[in-house]
Design an enzyme around this catalytic site. Sequence first.
Site, PDB file in Angstrom:
ATOM      1  CG  ASP A   1      -2.020   0.921   1.175  1.00 16.54           C
ATOM      2  OD1 ASP A   1      -2.110   1.664   0.181  1.00 16.54           O
ATOM      3  OD2 ASP A   1      -2.839   0.932   2.106  1.00 16.54           O
TER       4      ASP A   1
ATOM      5  CG  PHE B   1      -6.173   3.789   4.605  1.00 15.54           C
ATOM      6  CD1 PHE B   1      -7.445   4.282   4.351  1.00 15.54           C
ATOM      7  CD2 PHE B   1      -5.981   2.970   5.712  1.00 15.54           C
ATOM      8  CE1 PHE B   1      -8.510   3.960   5.181  1.00 15.54           C
ATOM      9  CE2 PHE B   1      -7.048   2.641   6.549  1.00 15.54           C
ATOM     10  CZ  PHE B   1      -8.306   3.140   6.280  1.00 15.54           C
TER      11      PHE B   1
ATOM     12  CG  ASP C   1      -5.135   6.603  -2.487  1.00 20.90           C
ATOM     13  OD1 ASP C   1      -4.198   6.404  -1.673  1.00 20.90           O
ATOM     14  OD2 ASP C   1      -6.148   5.898  -2.504  1.00 20.90           O
TER      15      ASP C   1
ATOM     16  CD  GLN D   1      -9.829   6.930  -3.098  1.00 20.89           C
ATOM     17  OE1 GLN D   1     -10.996   6.903  -2.660  1.00 20.89           O
ATOM     18  NE2 GLN D   1      -8.814   6.299  -2.492  1.00 20.89           N
TER      19      GLN D   1
ATOM     20  N   GLY E   1     -11.069   3.666  -1.138  1.00 26.62           N
ATOM     21  CA  GLY E   1     -12.073   4.528  -0.533  1.00 26.62           C
ATOM     22  C   GLY E   1     -13.431   3.888  -0.362  1.00 26.62           C
TER      23      GLY E   1
ATOM     24  CG  ASP F   1      -5.981  -5.210   1.659  1.00 25.35           C
ATOM     25  OD1 ASP F   1      -6.497  -4.544   0.740  1.00 25.35           O
ATOM     26  OD2 ASP F   1      -5.757  -4.729   2.786  1.00 25.35           O
TER      27      ASP F   1
END
Lengths: 376, 376
Positions: free
Chosen positions: B92, B96, B146, B194, B221, B271
Site C-alpha cells: 500500500d 491511507f 492517493d 476514488q 475509498g 486484502d
Amino acid sequence: MFFELQHTAPGGAARAGRLSTEHGVVETPVFMPVGTAATVKGVLHRDLADDAGARIVLANTYHLYLRPGVRVLEEAGGVHRFCGWERAVLTDSGGFQVFSLADCRKITEEGCRFASHIDGSSHMFTPESVIDTQRSIGADIMMAFDECPPGTADREYATRSLELTHRWLDRCWEQYERTEPKYGYRQSLFPIVQGVVYPDLRERSAEYVSHFPADGYAIGGLAVGEPAEDMYSMIEVVNAVLPGDKPRYLMGVGTPANILEAIERGVDMFDCVMPTRNGRNGMLFTTQGVINIRNERWATDFTPLDPAPVSFVDTAYSKAYLRHLAISGEMLAAQIASLHNVAFYTWLTGEARRHILDDTFAQWKPLILEKITRRL
Amino acid sequence: MFFELQHTAPGGAARAGRLSTEHGVVETPVFMPVGTAATVKGVLHRDLADDAGARIVLANTYHLYLRPGVRVLEEAGGVHRFCGWERAVLTDSGGFQVFSLADCRKITEEGCRFASHIDGSSHMFTPESVIDTQRSIGADIMMAFDECPPGTADREYATRSLELTHRWLDRCWEQYERTEPKYGYRQSLFPIVQGVVYPDLRERSAEYVSHFPADGYAIGGLAVGEPAEDMYSMIEVVNAVLPGDKPRYLMGVGTPANILEAIERGVDMFDCVMPTRNGRNGMLFTTQGVINIRNERWATDFTPLDPAPVSFVDTAYSKAYLRHLAISGEMLAAQIASLHNVAFYTWLTGEARRHILDDTFAQWKPLILEKITRRL
C-alpha cells in the site's frame, strides 16, 4: 512408568537414561518446556513436538485448577485430550504458585488457603486435594504438595518448613495410594526434597523421601535466590542419597549453565520458564552465545538467527528481521524467539545426553559452556 | 507481471484468472493477508505459505518507511529477503495510513506532512517519495499515492479530493517511469480509483486511471463508513469502465460476505485485517458460521475448531481448548485464531475460484453465504 539408567559418565555422576511413560519415551537428561496453563506460551503443539522435539511438558496444577477448572478437564478426559498434546505431561503440585502468585495466604497443618490471582476468590489446597486435582488433570507425573521457603530462610524456618513438607508428603502418598487414575493410564507421584541451603536438612530430606517407593524424586526449593554454588553443592548432597536407579528432577532450573552443572551432578530432568519468558523479552540462547535481539547492532545483520540451527526458524529468519519485529512490538517476535529457545534447551540436553553416552561429557561441558554463555 | 483472464461466469461478472509475478503465480480471486510491518500478525511465514496457502501478502509503505526504514530494507535487498517471504508482495502506498494513523497532517498539492504515530517525528510523503520508497521496499505490486476521503464526504470535498488524487497519480506514474526496480525483478504500479459514493465521480475516476497502461487497477475509498449497498453499486460502476483484461483490486475489503459480493461484481484481489484482528479478539470465521470463542457455550465443546478443516489447527485443537486460551489471555489463542482465519479467507476465495471455473458460482454463492455468515 519405567526408568532405565543407560549409562553413567566414567568418574562422574552425569547419567543418560530412558523414562517410559504411557505417553511415550523420554530420553534423559531432558528439558521439559513449561506449559503453565496447558500451553507453552507462543508455541504451537506441532512445532513443540516436531521442531523443538519436546517429549514431555510441564503444566501447573494451580493454573489449571483455576482455569479451565477440574470439571472441564474431567469432561475432556484429561489434560492431554483437552489441549491436544499426545506426549507426556508432568504437573507441578501448585505449592510453588500458591506461595508466589496468590496474593493472600495462610499456611496451616491442613494445607494452604489462598486467593486466586485472577479474581481474588478464596480456595484451599491440601495434600489430599492436590492429588485429587492432579488425578483429574491426568498428568503422567504428579508432584507432591510442598512448602517452598525462600533461599535465604534461616535454619529454624527451614527446619519447620521441611517437617511440614514431609508430613504433607505422607498425606500425599496416602491419597495417591487410595485413589486411581481416571483415564486408564498410570500416574507416578514424585516426592520433593526441600531443606533450603542446609546440607544436613537436605540430606535428611533426601533420606526421608527415599523411603517412598516412588518412580522418581524431585529437588525443590533451589534457584530461589541462593548463590549458584550453594545450589550445586545441595544437588551433590541430595544426589548422594537419592536412589541411583530412579530419575531425579531439579525443579524450575535454570540457565543453560545451571543445567549443565546439574547434569554433571547427576540430575536427569529440568523445567524452566527462561526459554519462553526471556524469548518474549528478546533474549535468544544460541549455539554461538546469548543475543539481546533488541540491540542496535543487529539492525542490519541479515545472517540467520543461529548458524548451527536448532529450529527451522533459525534459518527462516534473520537477526535483523527478528530485531525489527521485537522493536515493533510484533507478537511474531515472541513466537520465533520462544520456539528457538525451547529448541535450544532441548538441543542442549540432547547434546549432553549424546556426550554422556559417548563418554565425552567431561571434555565437552567446559567447551560448550564457554561458547553458549558468551554475550554476543 | 502478466494477467491471464481464464474464465468469466456466464451471465455474470465473476472472473477467474492467473497473475504471474516474479515471485510466483497468484490465482484469482485472491485474498492477500495483511502483513503491515512485514509480518502477518501471529503467523509464521511457513504456516502462512504452506498451511494457509497465501500466495501474496500486503505490507504497508507507511509502517516499513518508519520501521525498519528504507536503509535497512535496501541493505537487505528488499522486503522479500528482509522478512524471508519468497512469494509475492504488494505494498500500500501509505496514503491511507498517513490520513488515519498519523496524528497530525497537512495535505498540500505537494503531498502530505505527517507526524509518526511512533515518536511524533515529522515526515513528508509525496507521490514521488512513495514511489521511491516502494522501489526500496521492492514489492511486486506498488500502489499510487492517493487521498482517501471518508465514506460520508460531501460531493464538493469528494470532487476536490479526486482531482488531487488524479494529479498525484500523474506524478506517481512519471516517477514510476523515471525509476528502475532496485532488485532486478519487475514492479507493477496500480492506480487507484476514488470518488466516494458518487457514481459519476467513480466513473470519471475509473476512466481517468484506465488511460494509464497499468498491470492492474485498484478501487480505494470503500468500506470506510458507507452502507454496503453503496459499496456494491460503486464496484459495479467502476468495473463497467476498468479494462476487462487487467486485475482489479478492492482495497481493505472486507467481511466474507463483502468479498463474495465483490467477486460476483468482477473484483479479483482483496486484502483486509479482519482475519487477524478479529482472530486476536476471539472471532473465528468457520465453514459452519461465525464463532465468538470466548462465549461460555464453548467451555466444554471438545469438537474440532472447524469440522471441515481449512488449516491444520482446526483438527489439532478443540473449541473448548481455544476458549480456555482466549479467556486465559494466552498468546497461543491469537496464533491459532489468526492462522485459522487467514486460511479460511484463502479457502473462501479459492472456493469461489473453483466455482467460477465450474460455472457454478451463481448457485454456490447464496448457499455458502447463508452458511458462513450464521452466528454459532
